[in-house]
Design an enzyme around this catalytic site. Structure first.
Site, PDB file in Angstrom:
ATOM      1  N   GLY A 264       0.808  -1.203   0.000  1.00 20.81           N
ATOM      2  CA  GLY A 264       0.000   0.000   0.000  1.00 20.81           C
ATOM      3  C   GLY A 264       0.843   1.255   0.000  1.00 20.81           C
ATOM      4  N   HIS A 265       0.282   2.321   0.562  1.00 18.54           N
ATOM      5  CA  HIS A 265       0.894   3.642   0.522  1.00 18.54           C
ATOM      6  C   HIS A 265       2.242   3.662   1.243  1.00 18.54           C
ATOM      7  CE1 HIS A 265       0.581   7.919  -0.281  1.00 18.54           C
ATOM      8  NE2 HIS A 265       0.865   8.195   0.981  1.00 18.54           N
ATOM      9  N   PHE A 266       2.336   2.941   2.338  1.00 14.46           N
ATOM     10  CA  PHE A 266       3.583   2.893   3.119  1.00 14.46           C
ATOM     11  C   PHE A 266       4.226   1.517   2.996  1.00 14.46           C
ATOM     12  CE2 PHE A 266       1.601   6.549   5.325  1.00 14.46           C
ATOM     13  CZ  PHE A 266       2.661   7.445   5.227  1.00 14.46           C
TER      14      PHE A 266
END
Length: 286
Positions: A264-266
């Protein structure tokens, strides 16, 4: 052998800018520019992995992490101003031939610096940082509405991104194995978000995000004109900065190395080993 990480602060135009430093200054420079709602803390695992081979510097922006967070009446929180602070930080530390690692907010900051000071750039490593409209996901809808119209209703929608459940979602949504992601990460971010007055800081940056989108054509022109070496490491399950945004760099940089990971985003929370190996291989070629 991994090197000690040092935690330092330097004064930049009256602001105390905190940063993490590791590795020898004789090694290639890797400047790590974090995203929202995080800080240099997001790079802790990557720094440990790469400190034997690179000189790693990871600052916190004003209003984030351990850096100064003056009131919005004392400092205008725009991406332009954040980029000026980081450019002054680069000059203070006398960094040259920089490999910019940019994630989320790090993209608008790093790309602005590149437009003004192209001679500083050795390469870019891009992790879920947009420079193309294709990368803007539907999950950004409330922020897009707030950028377009500043009202009580749109601000309410934007404020949802400052709440704990949203911060936790940003870390866990799209992760390959969410149980690998330490709750310390999103809890630390939330601690900083919850500081008195920090909501106004973040809302100011939300409202200014449209200035980044307006600069996409200039950044794309920079890519096409200067052809910087670039490595894309993208969490393809990110619902905010979606998979298409990673592939889009190839339009202007056909030699871009693009890796879409199941994250995901991180993504560094669970894929820091993979990311560090990709970075080593990428930077070993020049």
């Amino acid at each position: 052998m991994k090197n000690q990480v040092y935690y330092k602060t330097v004064n930049i135009n009256g602001l105390d800018i905190f940063y993490r430093e590791a590795g020898s200054a004789e090694k290639p420079v890797l400047l790590l520019l974090h995203g929202f709602p995080s800080s240099s803390h997001m790079f802790r695992n990557l720094i440990e992995q790469l400190s034997d081979s690179f000189y790693l510097i990871a600052p916190d922006y004003p209003g984030f992490g351990q850096s100064s967070a003056p009131d919005i009446k004392e400092f205008q929180y725009t991406f332009h101003n954040l980029s000026l602070v980081i450019e002054s930080f680069i000059e203070k530390l006398q960094l040259k031939n920089i490999n910019f690692y940019v994630q989320d907010y790090g993209g608008p900051i790093g790309f602005r610096i590149a437009l003004r000071r192209p001679e500083l750039v050795q390469s870019f490593i891009v992790q879920n940082a947009n420079a193309y409209l294709e990368g803007l996901g539907e999950a950004l809808g409330p922020l897009a509405a707030y950028i377009e119209t500043n009202s009580v209703e749109t601000e309410k929608g934007a404020r949802m991104f400052l709440e704990f459940e949203a911060t936790k979602w940003t870390y866990l949504d799209g992760a390959l194995e969410p149980e690998k992601i330490s709750p310390d990460s999103y809890s630390i971010d939330q601690f900083y978000l919850d500081r008195p007055g920090n909501d106004s800081i973040q809302l100011s940056l939300f409202r200014d995000y449209g200035s980044n989108i307006a600069l996409y054509p200039e950044w794309q022109h920079y890519f096409k004109n200067y052809k910087p070496k670039i490595l894309i490491i993208w969490g393809k399950n990110d619902k905010m900065f979606i998979e298409a945004g990673g592939w889009a760099y190839a339009k202007d940089l056909p030699n871009a190395q693009i890796h879409q990971l199941e994250g995901g985003h991180f993504l560094l929370e669970e894929h820091y080993d993979t990311a560090s190996n990709l970075i080593r291989e990428f930077l070993s070629n020049f």
